[in-house]
Motif scaffolding. Sequence first.
Motif, PDB file in Angstrom:
ATOM      1  N   MET A   1       0.828  -1.208   0.000  1.00 39.60           N
ATOM      2  CA  MET A   1       0.000   0.000   0.000  1.00 39.60           C
ATOM      3  C   MET A   1       0.863   1.260   0.000  1.00 39.60           C
ATOM      4  SD  MET A   1      -2.915  -1.099  -0.449  1.00 39.60           S
ATOM      5  CE  MET A   1      -3.585   0.578  -0.499  1.00 39.60           C
ATOM      6  N   LEU A   2       1.953   1.251   0.761  1.00 39.52           N
ATOM      7  CA  LEU A   2       2.873   2.400   0.748  1.00 39.52           C
ATOM      8  C   LEU A   2       3.480   2.581  -0.638  1.00 39.52           C
ATOM      9  CD1 LEU A   2       4.461   4.639   2.175  1.00 39.52           C
ATOM     10  CD2 LEU A   2       6.144   2.903   2.867  1.00 39.52           C
ATOM     11  N   GLY A   3       3.901   1.470  -1.258  1.00 39.11           N
ATOM     12  CA  GLY A   3       4.449   1.532  -2.616  1.00 39.11           C
ATOM     13  C   GLY A   3       3.430   2.027  -3.621  1.00 39.11           C
ATOM     14  N   THR A   4       2.170   1.622  -3.447  1.00 39.17           N
ATOM     15  CA  THR A   4       1.095   2.078  -4.329  1.00 39.17           C
ATOM     16  C   THR A   4       0.944   3.589  -4.273  1.00 39.17           C
ATOM     17  OG1 THR A   4      -0.115  -0.012  -4.029  1.00 39.17           O
ATOM     18  CG2 THR A   4      -1.370   1.883  -4.842  1.00 39.17           C
ATOM     19  N   LEU A   5       0.922   4.133  -3.063  1.00 36.53           N
ATOM     20  CA  LEU A   5       0.782   5.590  -2.892  1.00 36.53           C
ATOM     21  C   LEU A   5       1.969   6.333  -3.489  1.00 36.53           C
ATOM     22  CD1 LEU A   5      -0.586   5.690   0.783  1.00 36.53           C
ATOM     23  CD2 LEU A   5      -1.884   5.983  -1.341  1.00 36.53           C
ATOM     24  N   LEU A   6       3.174   5.800  -3.322  1.00 35.49           N
ATOM     25  CA  LEU A   6       4.371   6.460  -3.865  1.00 35.49           C
ATOM     26  C   LEU A   6       4.375   6.433  -5.396  1.00 35.49           C
ATOM     27  CD1 LEU A   6       7.128   5.125  -1.419  1.00 35.49           C
ATOM     28  CD2 LEU A   6       6.166   7.443  -1.512  1.00 35.49           C
ATOM     29  N   LEU A   7       3.940   5.321  -5.974  1.00 35.35           N
ATOM     30  CA  LEU A   7       3.914   5.216  -7.439  1.00 35.35           C
ATOM     31  C   LEU A   7       2.794   6.045  -8.058  1.00 35.35           C
ATOM     32  CD1 LEU A   7       4.661   1.400  -7.928  1.00 35.35           C
ATOM     33  CD2 LEU A   7       6.212   3.327  -8.287  1.00 35.35           C
ATOM     34  N   MET A   8       1.805   6.412  -7.258  1.00 35.65           N
ATOM     35  CA  MET A   8       0.718   7.266  -7.755  1.00 35.65           C
ATOM     36  C   MET A   8       1.113   8.745  -7.795  1.00 35.65           C
ATOM     37  SD  MET A   8      -2.687   5.631  -5.956  1.00 35.65           S
ATOM     38  CE  MET A   8      -3.740   6.924  -6.639  1.00 35.65           C
ATOM     39  N   LEU A   9       2.220   9.092  -7.146  1.00 35.96           N
ATOM     40  CA  LEU A   9       2.656  10.491  -7.153  1.00 35.96           C
ATOM     41  C   LEU A   9       2.999  10.934  -8.571  1.00 35.96           C
ATOM     42  CD1 LEU A   9       5.008  10.471  -4.021  1.00 35.96           C
ATOM     43  CD2 LEU A   9       2.679  11.407  -4.164  1.00 35.96           C
ATOM     44  N   PRO A  10       2.615  12.144  -8.965  1.00 37.47           N
ATOM     45  CA  PRO A  10       2.940  12.640 -10.318  1.00 37.47           C
ATOM     46  C   PRO A  10       4.433  12.606 -10.632  1.00 37.47           C
ATOM     47  CG  PRO A  10       1.307  14.045  -9.278  1.00 37.47           C
ATOM     48  CD  PRO A  10       1.769  13.089  -8.220  1.00 37.47           C
TER      49      PRO A  10
ATOM     50  N   ALA B   1       3.032  -2.132  -7.640  1.00 37.29           N
ATOM     51  CA  ALA B   1       3.614  -2.264  -6.302  1.00 37.29           C
ATOM     52  C   ALA B   1       3.557  -3.712  -5.827  1.00 37.29           C
ATOM     53  CB  ALA B   1       2.885  -1.351  -5.321  1.00 37.29           C
ATOM     54  N   THR B   2       2.430  -4.379  -6.068  1.00 38.66           N
ATOM     55  CA  THR B   2       2.293  -5.781  -5.677  1.00 38.66           C
ATOM     56  C   THR B   2       3.293  -6.646  -6.431  1.00 38.66           C
ATOM     57  OG1 THR B   2      -0.080  -5.456  -5.309  1.00 38.66           O
ATOM     58  CG2 THR B   2       0.691  -7.720  -5.488  1.00 38.66           C
ATOM     59  N   SER B   3       3.431  -6.397  -7.722  1.00 44.65           N
ATOM     60  CA  SER B   3       4.375  -7.150  -8.542  1.00 44.65           C
ATOM     61  C   SER B   3       5.807  -6.947  -8.071  1.00 44.65           C
ATOM     62  CB  SER B   3       4.237  -6.730 -10.010  1.00 44.65           C
ATOM     63  OG  SER B   3       5.068  -7.525 -10.838  1.00 44.65           O
ATOM     64  N   ALA B   4       6.144  -5.724  -7.631  1.00 50.48           N
ATOM     65  CA  ALA B   4       7.502  -5.415  -7.172  1.00 50.48           C
ATOM     66  C   ALA B   4       7.770  -6.046  -5.805  1.00 50.48           C
ATOM     67  CB  ALA B   4       7.705  -3.911  -7.110  1.00 50.48           C
ATOM     68  N   VAL B   5       6.866  -5.836  -4.851  1.00 45.57           N
ATOM     69  CA  VAL B   5       7.056  -6.375  -3.502  1.00 45.57           C
ATOM     70  C   VAL B   5       7.026  -7.901  -3.514  1.00 45.57           C
ATOM     71  CG1 VAL B   5       6.087  -6.496  -1.173  1.00 45.57           C
ATOM     72  CG2 VAL B   5       6.136  -4.313  -2.385  1.00 45.57           C
TER      73      VAL B   5
ATOM     74  N   LEU C   1      12.772   8.568 -10.346  1.00 46.12           N
ATOM     75  CA  LEU C   1      12.282   8.383  -8.980  1.00 46.12           C
ATOM     76  C   LEU C   1      11.358   7.174  -8.903  1.00 46.12           C
ATOM     77  CD1 LEU C   1      11.949   9.282  -6.042  1.00 46.12           C
ATOM     78  CD2 LEU C   1      10.066  10.770  -6.781  1.00 46.12           C
ATOM     79  N   GLY C   2      10.441   7.064  -9.855  1.00 42.97           N
ATOM     80  CA  GLY C   2       9.531   5.922  -9.869  1.00 42.97           C
ATOM     81  C   GLY C   2      10.271   4.603 -10.024  1.00 42.97           C
ATOM     82  N   GLN C   3      11.305   4.587 -10.871  1.00 40.46           N
ATOM     83  CA  GLN C   3      12.100   3.375 -11.082  1.00 40.46           C
ATOM     84  C   GLN C   3      12.882   3.009  -9.825  1.00 40.46           C
ATOM     85  OE1 GLN C   3      14.375   4.589 -14.470  1.00 40.46           O
ATOM     86  NE2 GLN C   3      12.669   4.334 -15.919  1.00 40.46           N
ATOM     87  N   VAL C   4      13.405   4.023  -9.117  1.00 44.78           N
ATOM     88  CA  VAL C   4      14.134   3.775  -7.861  1.00 44.78           C
ATOM     89  C   VAL C   4      13.187   3.223  -6.801  1.00 44.78           C
ATOM     90  CG1 VAL C   4      15.366   4.886  -5.955  1.00 44.78           C
ATOM     91  CG2 VAL C   4      15.948   5.475  -8.313  1.00 44.78           C
ATOM     92  N   ILE C   5      11.972   3.766  -6.749  1.00 47.03           N
ATOM     93  CA  ILE C   5      10.963   3.253  -5.802  1.00 47.03           C
ATOM     94  C   ILE C   5      10.689   1.778  -6.080  1.00 47.03           C
ATOM     95  CG2 ILE C   5       8.521   3.370  -5.141  1.00 47.03           C
ATOM     96  CD1 ILE C   5       8.714   6.412  -5.560  1.00 47.03           C
ATOM     97  N   ILE C   6      10.547   1.422  -7.357  1.00 45.17           N
ATOM     98  CA  ILE C   6      10.301   0.029  -7.737  1.00 45.17           C
ATOM     99  C   ILE C   6      11.480  -0.852  -7.316  1.00 45.17           C
ATOM    100  CG2 ILE C   6      10.078  -1.550  -9.704  1.00 45.17           C
ATOM    101  CD1 ILE C   6       8.406   0.621 -11.078  1.00 45.17           C
ATOM    102  N   ALA C   7      12.717  -0.374  -7.534  1.00 40.04           N
ATOM    103  CA  ALA C   7      13.905  -1.143  -7.153  1.00 40.04           C
ATOM    104  C   ALA C   7      13.951  -1.367  -5.639  1.00 40.04           C
ATOM    105  CB  ALA C   7      15.169  -0.422  -7.613  1.00 40.04           C
ATOM    106  N   ILE C   8      13.586  -0.351  -4.858  1.00 41.30           N
ATOM    107  CA  ILE C   8      13.563  -0.480  -3.395  1.00 41.30           C
ATOM    108  C   ILE C   8      12.497  -1.485  -2.970  1.00 41.30           C
ATOM    109  CG2 ILE C   8      13.078   0.728  -1.224  1.00 41.30           C
ATOM    110  CD1 ILE C   8      14.285   3.243  -2.519  1.00 41.30           C
ATOM    111  N   LEU C   9      11.331  -1.410  -3.607  1.00 41.76           N
ATOM    112  CA  LEU C   9      10.256  -2.365  -3.300  1.00 41.76           C
ATOM    113  C   LEU C   9      10.693  -3.793  -3.636  1.00 41.76           C
ATOM    114  CD1 LEU C   9       7.093  -0.447  -4.620  1.00 41.76           C
ATOM    115  CD2 LEU C   9       7.802  -0.757  -2.238  1.00 41.76           C
ATOM    116  N   ILE C  10      11.414  -3.951  -4.743  1.00 38.87           N
ATOM    117  CA  ILE C  10      11.918  -5.274  -5.133  1.00 38.87           C
ATOM    118  C   ILE C  10      12.893  -5.798  -4.079  1.00 38.87           C
ATOM    119  CG2 ILE C  10      13.396  -6.493  -6.782  1.00 38.87           C
ATOM    120  CD1 ILE C  10      12.182  -4.713  -8.977  1.00 38.87           C
ATOM    121  N   GLN C  11      13.800  -4.924  -3.626  1.00 42.16           N
ATOM    122  CA  GLN C  11      14.796  -5.343  -2.639  1.00 42.16           C
ATOM    123  C   GLN C  11      14.140  -5.725  -1.317  1.00 42.16           C
ATOM    124  OE1 GLN C  11      18.794  -4.955  -3.156  1.00 42.16           O
ATOM    125  NE2 GLN C  11      17.951  -6.766  -2.178  1.00 42.16           N
TER     126      GLN C  11
END
Length: 446
Positions: A25-34, A52-56, A73-83
């Motif tokens: 849910m946190l990842g979802t909100l971050l990825l929704m940011l413009p 976000a679900t796919s990444a986590v 920024l969005g790509q870095v967020i995805i990488a952090i969620l993956i890690q």
Amino acid sequence: MKANVQWVRLSPPRILVLGFASIIMLGTLLLMLPVSSRNGESLAFIDALFTATSAVCVTGLVVVDTGTYFSVLGQVIIAILIQIGGLGFMTMSTLVAIAFKRKISLKERLILQEAMNQSTMEGIVRLIRKVVIYSLILEGICGTLFALRWSFDMPIGRAIYYGYWHAISMFNNAGFDMFGDFRSLTGYVYDPFVNFTAMFLIVSGGIGFVVLSDLVDYHKTKKLSLHSKVVLLMTALLIVFGALVIFVFEFSNPRTLGGLNWGGKILGSFFQSVTPRTAGANTVDIAGLRQATQFFMIILMFIGASPGSTGGGIKTTTFLIMAGAVIAMMRGREDIVFFRYRLVQERIFKALTITLLALLFIITVTMVLSTTEDSNFLMILFETTSAFGTVGLSLGLTLKLTTFGKLMICFTMFAGRLGPITLAYALGQKNKKELYRYPEGKMIIG
């Protein structure tokens, strides 16, 4: 105060479920940011939730192209969620606790035991330290190798960024890529450097951290545990057998291996044999594979990686126990024996439970999606198994899913990452020990 007491009383499986759900849910909100998108527009909630679900859940199924839609920024967020998803949120929180020299409580050790799929709490914190160290070392080395290779194809800054980003994705068996147009690694089907580096990362992340620890310590101990021997044997057999089957089925297929030379055919066969083991990257067009090959890959995705790893599926050890039970029954033997060790009955029951729950889950989701999605049965079964096995390979259905279909696949990825038994324990009632046993009965079987 009451809320804190309720949190402490939660069982380890329920804490894992709530923890992963909170991160999603946190990842979802971050990825929704413009600022997370290149065009400056907010991503739709369902698409952000899916990503976000796919990444986590380290799956790799996507509804928008990672390389072209998301900003840096969005790509870095995805990488952090993956890690976080690959190593586990409890591993990351334990790392923070260790850094601040805070003592790990008994409750936290129980949760770590559940998260790492261990049978005992002994040495669990020491294992967590090794998990983080091994992950960073392998991602760092292979990220550097990727960066050096891709520096010949793109500017050095972009090559470094791509190198470490893909190293994180590959080691955690996530399947996300940055090359755009959903191409994955199809441009490097002839490149042995990229192929072997990627396969090494995928296999390293997929064999499990306990096995990695055993291999690192082998020069001291000169021995491997039964678990490590079984995992390494099954991993090698599945890769070699899978590559052989794919090579035979696709040898003359002009859409896949048919148009490649012998080197490309061999590399392509091995890579496509490794990647269904929950990795999700591909060097040939998966949609162009023959139906027999696609169905075979469904079997590989169902088996998946090994326990305590970044991968999904029912796991290699579960599959081997089930195969061992069949062989023992056919030979008229009571015990399942591997490397001169007899398995206890509890392990056999657990393997049977995991397999049946996984089959029932996949069958149910496939049947539901067959009524809501406009696609053929094999494509739906492939996508469902890919989601449950946290693989990320797709025949193209993900991009055409309805909102309901996306929610179903999200739940499937979530269930696959946590495991059917963990999810069942989390949703079920607290176990109570029975004080009596019923008399033994007999049934006719077969």
